[in-house]
Design a protein around this motif. Structure first.
Motif, PDB file in Angstrom:
ATOM      1  N   LEU A 205      38.328  50.970  32.757  1.00  0.00           N
ATOM      2  CA  LEU A 205      39.713  50.859  33.488  1.00  0.00           C
ATOM      3  C   LEU A 205      39.454  51.197  35.063  1.00  0.00           C
ATOM      4  CD1 LEU A 205      41.464  52.520  30.688  1.00  0.00           C
ATOM      5  CD2 LEU A 205      40.993  50.369  30.826  1.00  0.00           C
ATOM      6  N   THR A 206      39.110  50.149  35.754  1.00  0.00           N
ATOM      7  CA  THR A 206      38.884  50.354  37.151  1.00  0.00           C
ATOM      8  C   THR A 206      40.081  49.760  38.033  1.00  0.00           C
ATOM      9  OG1 THR A 206      37.586  48.208  37.105  1.00  0.00           O
ATOM     10  CG2 THR A 206      36.482  50.101  36.836  1.00  0.00           C
ATOM     11  N   GLY A 207      40.984  49.388  37.325  1.00  0.00           N
ATOM     12  CA  GLY A 207      42.276  48.670  38.064  1.00  0.00           C
ATOM     13  C   GLY A 207      42.187  47.607  38.681  1.00  0.00           C
ATOM     14  N   ASP A 208      41.595  46.559  37.908  1.00  0.00           N
ATOM     15  CA  ASP A 208      41.298  45.458  38.459  1.00  0.00           C
ATOM     16  C   ASP A 208      42.589  44.623  38.462  1.00  0.00           C
ATOM     17  OD1 ASP A 208      39.144  46.365  37.784  1.00  0.00           O
ATOM     18  OD2 ASP A 208      38.141  44.530  36.953  1.00  0.00           O
ATOM     19  N   GLY A 209      43.276  44.671  37.479  1.00  0.00           N
ATOM     20  CA  GLY A 209      44.445  43.984  37.288  1.00  0.00           C
ATOM     21  C   GLY A 209      45.733  44.352  38.508  1.00  0.00           C
ATOM     22  N   ALA A 210      45.783  45.704  38.576  1.00  0.00           N
ATOM     23  CA  ALA A 210      46.779  46.030  39.729  1.00  0.00           C
ATOM     24  C   ALA A 210      46.301  45.596  41.159  1.00  0.00           C
ATOM     25  CB  ALA A 210      46.693  47.643  39.668  1.00  0.00           C
ATOM     26  N   LEU A 211      44.822  45.593  41.379  1.00  0.00           N
ATOM     27  CA  LEU A 211      44.505  45.159  42.684  1.00  0.00           C
ATOM     28  C   LEU A 211      44.897  43.660  42.749  1.00  0.00           C
ATOM     29  CD1 LEU A 211      42.828  45.491  45.384  1.00  0.00           C
ATOM     30  CD2 LEU A 211      40.842  45.175  43.851  1.00  0.00           C
ATOM     31  N   MET A 212      44.503  42.871  41.612  1.00  0.00           N
ATOM     32  CA  MET A 212      45.038  41.302  41.713  1.00  0.00           C
ATOM     33  C   MET A 212      46.208  41.217  42.031  1.00  0.00           C
ATOM     34  SD  MET A 212      42.008  39.608  39.381  1.00  0.00           S
ATOM     35  CE  MET A 212      42.328  40.704  37.857  1.00  0.00           C
ATOM     36  N   ALA A 213      47.012  41.728  41.405  1.00  0.00           N
ATOM     37  CA  ALA A 213      48.382  41.639  41.305  1.00  0.00           C
ATOM     38  C   ALA A 213      48.928  42.142  42.965  1.00  0.00           C
ATOM     39  CB  ALA A 213      49.224  42.677  40.344  1.00  0.00           C
ATOM     40  N   ALA A 214      48.574  43.171  43.340  1.00  0.00           N
ATOM     41  CA  ALA A 214      48.773  43.456  44.895  1.00  0.00           C
ATOM     42  C   ALA A 214      48.283  42.446  45.864  1.00  0.00           C
ATOM     43  CB  ALA A 214      48.316  44.946  45.095  1.00  0.00           C
ATOM     44  N   GLU A 215      47.175  41.880  45.385  1.00  0.00           N
ATOM     45  CA  GLU A 215      46.735  40.871  46.563  1.00  0.00           C
ATOM     46  C   GLU A 215      47.580  39.790  46.414  1.00  0.00           C
ATOM     47  OE1 GLU A 215      41.932  41.918  46.484  1.00  0.00           O
ATOM     48  OE2 GLU A 215      42.530  40.629  45.107  1.00  0.00           O
ATOM     49  N   ALA A 216      48.090  39.509  45.251  1.00  0.00           N
ATOM     50  CA  ALA A 216      48.995  38.263  45.170  1.00  0.00           C
ATOM     51  C   ALA A 216      50.224  38.610  45.673  1.00  0.00           C
ATOM     52  CB  ALA A 216      49.006  37.868  43.704  1.00  0.00           C
ATOM     53  N   GLY A 217      50.669  39.787  46.032  1.00  0.00           N
ATOM     54  CA  GLY A 217      51.958  39.992  46.684  1.00  0.00           C
ATOM     55  C   GLY A 217      53.215  40.858  45.807  1.00  0.00           C
TER      56      GLY A 217
END
Length: 270
Positions: A205-217
């Protein structure tokens, strides 16, 4: 399709068409995939580990907010949770969670999940054992026609010419190459960011999804709130509170801590 991934990487990636792409293979991801497939969608689920065994639920378990819709039990349950959560919850969402949990537990019964029974022979549906639960969810996802990409971490979301998220790109670790899925909808179900906790099952659980979502706006909300922290002895990685329902708690001098408990009394321990 616009993305920061190199054109060479995308050109050589295995192109997989889908109506719905689900990233993450835990409870949320598998339920989302099964629900989408039930509507006739072509569904691809990509998991950085092995769907059914990776994530926080698979090696341990999870509690369920399983409350009978008859009578005033749900009203009492909502009031209790509302107070415990500092009155920050949304009652409408609580209603949706209660209704969906009730329906999903009924489906788990139909699928053969081995719920235990109490002394009166009634099913106890307030928790799920991770290994049995996620093994069943993987089997049901595959039976629904979901294509599962194991050991295939997503690296970033892909966007179309208008900037709308339209898929994702990632690696296939077993094959040593890449994958790219173009989809009409993308569901991020990658879990939180708890790998430093050392809790059981949280190493991925390294926060990948949250990071990708933030990068997408995407805008993130409520990330700073938590109702309660799990208990865990210093020598153990198990923080699932069910196991400590039978525990007694003592202070450093060996004296019992009055009022301490797992389901109730964690604040006293803290």
């Amino acid at each position: 399709m616009g993305t920061s991934a190199s054109h060479a990487d995308l050109a050589t990636a295995q192109q997989i068409p889908a109506d719905v792409l689900v990233i993450g293979g835990g409870p949320a991801g598998t339920w989302a995939a099964i629900a989408a497939a039930a509507q006739g969608a072509r569904v691809v689920l990509a998991d950085k580990g092995f769907c059914g065994t990776s994530g926080a639920t698979a090696p341990a378990g999870t509690g369920l907010w399983h409350v009978d819709p008859d009578g005033d039990a749900r009203a009492h349950a909502k009031a209790s949770r509302y107070a415990l959560g500092g009155e920050l919850a949304e009652p409408a969402w609580m209603d949706r969670v209660l209704a969906q949990t009730w329906d999903n537990v009924a489906r788990l019964q139909e699928w053969g999940y081995p719920f235990p029974t109490d002394a009166a022979g009634r099913l106890r549906c307030n928790s799920l054992q991770g290994p049995e639960y996620m093994r069943l969810m993987r089997r049901q996802a595959k039976a629904a026609g979901v294509r599962i990409l194991d050991h295939s971490p997503a690296l970033e979301l892909l966007r179309d010419a208008q900037g709308t998220v339209a898929g994702a790109y990632g690696l296939r670790r077993a094959q040593g190459d890449a994958w790219a899925v173009q989809a009409g909808a993308v569901v991020l179900a990658t879990g939180g960011c708890a790998f430093l906790s050392k809790a059981l099952g949280c190493d991925l659980l390294t926060g990948d999804g949250a990071l990708m979502a933030a990068e997408a706006g995407a805008r993130l909300s409520g990330m700073e709130f938590s109702n309660a922290y799990g208990l865990g002895p210093a020598f153990s990685s198990v923080t699932k509170s069910l196991f400590y329902n039978w525990a007694s708690f003592y202070d450093a001098a060996g004296q019992p801590i009055a009022g301490a408990g797992s389901a109730r009394g964690r604040g006293i321990i803290a």
